[in-house]
Motif scaffolding. Sequence first.
Motif, PDB file in Angstrom:
ATOM      1  N   THR A 100       4.081  63.412  29.849  1.00 30.11           N
ATOM      2  CA  THR A 100       3.151  64.034  30.111  1.00 30.11           C
ATOM      3  C   THR A 100       1.836  63.277  30.345  1.00 30.11           C
ATOM      4  O   THR A 100       1.130  62.025  29.862  1.00 30.11           O
ATOM      5  CB  THR A 100       2.715  64.739  28.880  1.00 30.11           C
ATOM      6  OG1 THR A 100       3.808  65.697  28.606  1.00 30.11           O
ATOM      7  CG2 THR A 100       1.461  65.715  29.035  1.00 30.11           C
ATOM      8  N   ARG A 101       0.941  63.910  31.463  1.00 30.99           N
ATOM      9  CA  ARG A 101      -0.146  63.421  32.131  1.00 30.99           C
ATOM     10  C   ARG A 101      -1.265  63.865  31.155  1.00 30.99           C
ATOM     11  O   ARG A 101      -1.241  65.019  30.713  1.00 30.99           O
ATOM     12  CB  ARG A 101      -0.565  63.663  33.456  1.00 30.99           C
ATOM     13  CG  ARG A 101      -1.844  63.372  33.975  1.00 30.99           C
ATOM     14  CD  ARG A 101      -1.706  61.663  34.145  1.00 30.99           C
ATOM     15  NE  ARG A 101      -2.662  61.185  35.238  1.00 30.99           N
ATOM     16  CZ  ARG A 101      -4.131  60.674  34.925  1.00 30.99           C
ATOM     17  NH1 ARG A 101      -3.983  60.832  33.502  1.00 30.99           N
ATOM     18  NH2 ARG A 101      -4.817  60.382  35.610  1.00 30.99           N
ATOM     19  N   ILE A 102      -2.134  62.953  30.752  1.00 33.40           N
ATOM     20  CA  ILE A 102      -3.234  63.520  29.826  1.00 33.40           C
ATOM     21  C   ILE A 102      -4.606  63.194  30.172  1.00 33.40           C
ATOM     22  O   ILE A 102      -4.920  62.085  30.591  1.00 33.40           O
ATOM     23  CB  ILE A 102      -3.125  62.497  28.098  1.00 33.40           C
ATOM     24  CG1 ILE A 102      -1.711  62.960  27.747  1.00 33.40           C
ATOM     25  CG2 ILE A 102      -4.405  62.949  27.451  1.00 33.40           C
ATOM     26  CD1 ILE A 102      -1.278  62.279  26.597  1.00 33.40           C
ATOM     27  N   LEU A 103      -5.561  64.009  30.103  1.00 32.75           N
ATOM     28  CA  LEU A 103      -6.992  64.116  30.244  1.00 32.75           C
ATOM     29  C   LEU A 103      -7.597  64.311  29.067  1.00 32.75           C
ATOM     30  O   LEU A 103      -7.536  65.621  28.442  1.00 32.75           O
ATOM     31  CB  LEU A 103      -7.447  65.060  31.545  1.00 32.75           C
ATOM     32  CG  LEU A 103      -8.884  65.325  31.946  1.00 32.75           C
ATOM     33  CD1 LEU A 103      -9.092  63.587  32.599  1.00 32.75           C
ATOM     34  CD2 LEU A 103      -9.251  66.181  33.150  1.00 32.75           C
ATOM     35  N   MET A 104      -8.425  63.551  28.539  1.00 33.32           N
ATOM     36  CA  MET A 104      -9.036  63.765  27.135  1.00 33.32           C
ATOM     37  C   MET A 104     -10.480  63.442  27.054  1.00 33.32           C
ATOM     38  O   MET A 104     -10.915  62.262  27.679  1.00 33.32           O
ATOM     39  CB  MET A 104      -8.367  62.703  26.273  1.00 33.32           C
ATOM     40  CG  MET A 104      -8.721  62.829  24.686  1.00 33.32           C
ATOM     41  SD  MET A 104      -7.554  61.629  23.841  1.00 33.32           S
ATOM     42  CE  MET A 104      -8.912  61.432  22.529  1.00 33.32           C
ATOM     43  N   VAL A 105     -11.333  64.352  26.464  1.00 37.08           N
ATOM     44  CA  VAL A 105     -12.710  64.145  26.188  1.00 37.08           C
ATOM     45  C   VAL A 105     -12.799  63.338  24.770  1.00 37.08           C
ATOM     46  O   VAL A 105     -12.089  63.671  23.877  1.00 37.08           O
ATOM     47  CB  VAL A 105     -13.265  65.306  26.366  1.00 37.08           C
ATOM     48  CG1 VAL A 105     -14.797  65.155  25.834  1.00 37.08           C
ATOM     49  CG2 VAL A 105     -13.329  65.867  27.644  1.00 37.08           C
ATOM     50  N   THR A 106     -13.667  62.209  24.785  1.00 33.70           N
ATOM     51  CA  THR A 106     -13.931  61.663  23.608  1.00 33.70           C
ATOM     52  C   THR A 106     -15.357  61.099  23.568  1.00 33.70           C
ATOM     53  O   THR A 106     -15.933  60.927  24.896  1.00 33.70           O
ATOM     54  CB  THR A 106     -13.065  60.524  23.268  1.00 33.70           C
ATOM     55  OG1 THR A 106     -13.235  59.831  21.925  1.00 33.70           O
ATOM     56  CG2 THR A 106     -13.230  59.452  24.335  1.00 33.70           C
ATOM     57  N   HIS A 107     -15.815  60.903  22.378  1.00 36.61           N
ATOM     58  CA  HIS A 107     -17.249  60.147  22.517  1.00 36.61           C
ATOM     59  C   HIS A 107     -17.180  58.798  21.859  1.00 36.61           C
ATOM     60  O   HIS A 107     -18.101  58.049  21.494  1.00 36.61           O
ATOM     61  CB  HIS A 107     -18.244  60.902  21.488  1.00 36.61           C
ATOM     62  CG  HIS A 107     -18.954  62.000  22.263  1.00 36.61           C
ATOM     63  ND1 HIS A 107     -18.552  63.405  22.321  1.00 36.61           N
ATOM     64  CD2 HIS A 107     -20.018  61.801  23.084  1.00 36.61           C
ATOM     65  CE1 HIS A 107     -19.535  64.058  22.954  1.00 36.61           C
ATOM     66  NE2 HIS A 107     -20.423  63.146  23.802  1.00 36.61           N
ATOM     67  N   ASN A 108     -15.794  58.410  21.391  1.00 37.21           N
ATOM     68  CA  ASN A 108     -15.499  57.457  20.622  1.00 37.21           C
ATOM     69  C   ASN A 108     -14.888  56.055  21.573  1.00 37.21           C
ATOM     70  O   ASN A 108     -13.987  56.310  22.153  1.00 37.21           O
ATOM     71  CB  ASN A 108     -14.445  57.444  19.636  1.00 37.21           C
ATOM     72  CG  ASN A 108     -13.928  56.311  18.798  1.00 37.21           C
ATOM     73  OD1 ASN A 108     -13.966  55.127  19.122  1.00 37.21           O
ATOM     74  ND2 ASN A 108     -13.729  56.705  17.646  1.00 37.21           N
ATOM     75  N   LEU A 109     -15.965  55.217  21.893  1.00 35.72           N
ATOM     76  CA  LEU A 109     -15.725  54.272  22.931  1.00 35.72           C
ATOM     77  C   LEU A 109     -14.592  53.279  22.484  1.00 35.72           C
ATOM     78  O   LEU A 109     -13.909  52.955  23.281  1.00 35.72           O
ATOM     79  CB  LEU A 109     -16.824  53.360  23.241  1.00 35.72           C
ATOM     80  CG  LEU A 109     -18.247  54.201  23.642  1.00 35.72           C
ATOM     81  CD1 LEU A 109     -19.425  53.285  24.337  1.00 35.72           C
ATOM     82  CD2 LEU A 109     -17.835  55.195  24.853  1.00 35.72           C
ATOM     83  N   GLY A 110     -14.311  53.006  21.182  1.00 33.56           N
ATOM     84  CA  GLY A 110     -13.086  52.183  20.733  1.00 33.56           C
ATOM     85  C   GLY A 110     -12.045  53.018  21.002  1.00 33.56           C
ATOM     86  O   GLY A 110     -10.943  52.404  21.573  1.00 33.56           O
ATOM     87  N   GLN A 111     -11.831  54.227  21.030  1.00 33.83           N
ATOM     88  CA  GLN A 111     -10.771  55.000  21.125  1.00 33.83           C
ATOM     89  C   GLN A 111     -10.368  54.990  22.649  1.00 33.83           C
ATOM     90  O   GLN A 111      -9.437  54.888  22.891  1.00 33.83           O
ATOM     91  CB  GLN A 111     -11.051  56.268  20.644  1.00 33.83           C
ATOM     92  CG  GLN A 111      -9.666  57.529  20.870  1.00 33.83           C
ATOM     93  CD  GLN A 111     -10.010  58.737  20.187  1.00 33.83           C
ATOM     94  OE1 GLN A 111     -10.697  59.486  20.853  1.00 33.83           O
ATOM     95  NE2 GLN A 111      -9.491  59.157  18.972  1.00 33.83           N
ATOM     96  N   ALA A 112     -11.389  54.993  23.406  1.00 31.99           N
ATOM     97  CA  ALA A 112     -11.445  55.007  25.112  1.00 31.99           C
ATOM     98  C   ALA A 112     -10.429  53.627  25.222  1.00 31.99           C
ATOM     99  O   ALA A 112      -9.662  53.554  26.113  1.00 31.99           O
ATOM    100  CB  ALA A 112     -12.669  55.218  25.574  1.00 31.99           C
ATOM    101  N   THR A 113     -11.045  52.479  24.612  1.00 32.70           N
ATOM    102  CA  THR A 113     -10.428  51.258  24.941  1.00 32.70           C
ATOM    103  C   THR A 113      -9.092  51.186  24.530  1.00 32.70           C
ATOM    104  O   THR A 113      -8.061  50.511  25.104  1.00 32.70           O
ATOM    105  CB  THR A 113     -11.249  50.044  24.475  1.00 32.70           C
ATOM    106  OG1 THR A 113     -11.040  50.025  22.955  1.00 32.70           O
ATOM    107  CG2 THR A 113     -12.534  50.043  25.104  1.00 32.70           C
ATOM    108  N   ARG A 114      -8.603  51.863  23.132  1.00 37.54           N
ATOM    109  CA  ARG A 114      -7.386  51.694  22.879  1.00 37.54           C
ATOM    110  C   ARG A 114      -6.414  52.785  23.599  1.00 37.54           C
ATOM    111  O   ARG A 114      -5.106  52.318  23.650  1.00 37.54           O
ATOM    112  CB  ARG A 114      -7.505  52.309  21.354  1.00 37.54           C
ATOM    113  CG  ARG A 114      -8.026  51.349  20.476  1.00 37.54           C
ATOM    114  CD  ARG A 114      -7.621  51.585  18.935  1.00 37.54           C
ATOM    115  NE  ARG A 114      -8.223  52.970  18.640  1.00 37.54           N
ATOM    116  CZ  ARG A 114      -9.512  53.337  18.029  1.00 37.54           C
ATOM    117  NH1 ARG A 114     -10.461  52.055  18.133  1.00 37.54           N
ATOM    118  NH2 ARG A 114      -9.723  54.536  17.902  1.00 37.54           N
TER     119      ARG A 114
END
Length: 244
Positions: free
Chosen positions: A182-196
């Motif tokens: 599945t292709r995923i497009l996700m909004v986050t404010h967590n920059l650590g999560q973005a790198t993970r």
Amino acid sequence: MAIFPLCIRDLRYQPNGREVLAGIDLELGDEGITLVLGPNGAGKSVLLRVICGLVQPSSGSMAWGSERGTRPAQGVMMVFQRPMMLRASVVHNVALGLKPFELSRREREVRALAMLERIGLADRAGDSARQLSGGEQQRLALARAWLTRPRLLLLDEPTASLDPSASAAVERIIREIRTDGTRILMVTHNLGQATRLGDDIVFMAAGKVCEHTAVQPFFARPRSDEARLFIQGELPWRMRFPGP
């Protein structure tokens, strides 16, 4: 029908004359996890709602594969920050995702139970879904969407109100969904999560896409002033970026 690449051109949303999306240009291929970052009010959540058809844009276009138009293609699902749970059992809430398919009630239940095993909630199958913790409800919402095997999954800050342990469990499921195709497009404010989690970053500000690039170069050398200031303000230490 192929729905990728998803090509968005000059997408605008202007409720009551207020410009929320100010000409979005974005293209997504058929693989990976794209993280959408940006300050509050940038239009991130609205963009996801336009893509899945919950909000009608004022103008612009979306091309799903070879099909043009703003209507979402089949196979697009969205999970919200605060998922809706029916006044029913955990297994019934998951099986609900299979309602549009031509399956017997027994087959829907069997598949739902198998999915609950995958997300670690099989022992709660008979409990009321509204008795689950916030993290468990989010895992349940992901399972409900995953069960339909969507081509594109839109996630709007799925771990925003969760503690680190619950967030880690949700992130594990997101990775598995991506591995499942599945292709995923996700909004986050967590920059650590973005790198993970992220393969690439879409950075938005003032209703526009300022950057769309791979994760590592985005954090190492952001191209836009908006992204540079955002990263400096969000991280708990002061970053220095190399000169041009």
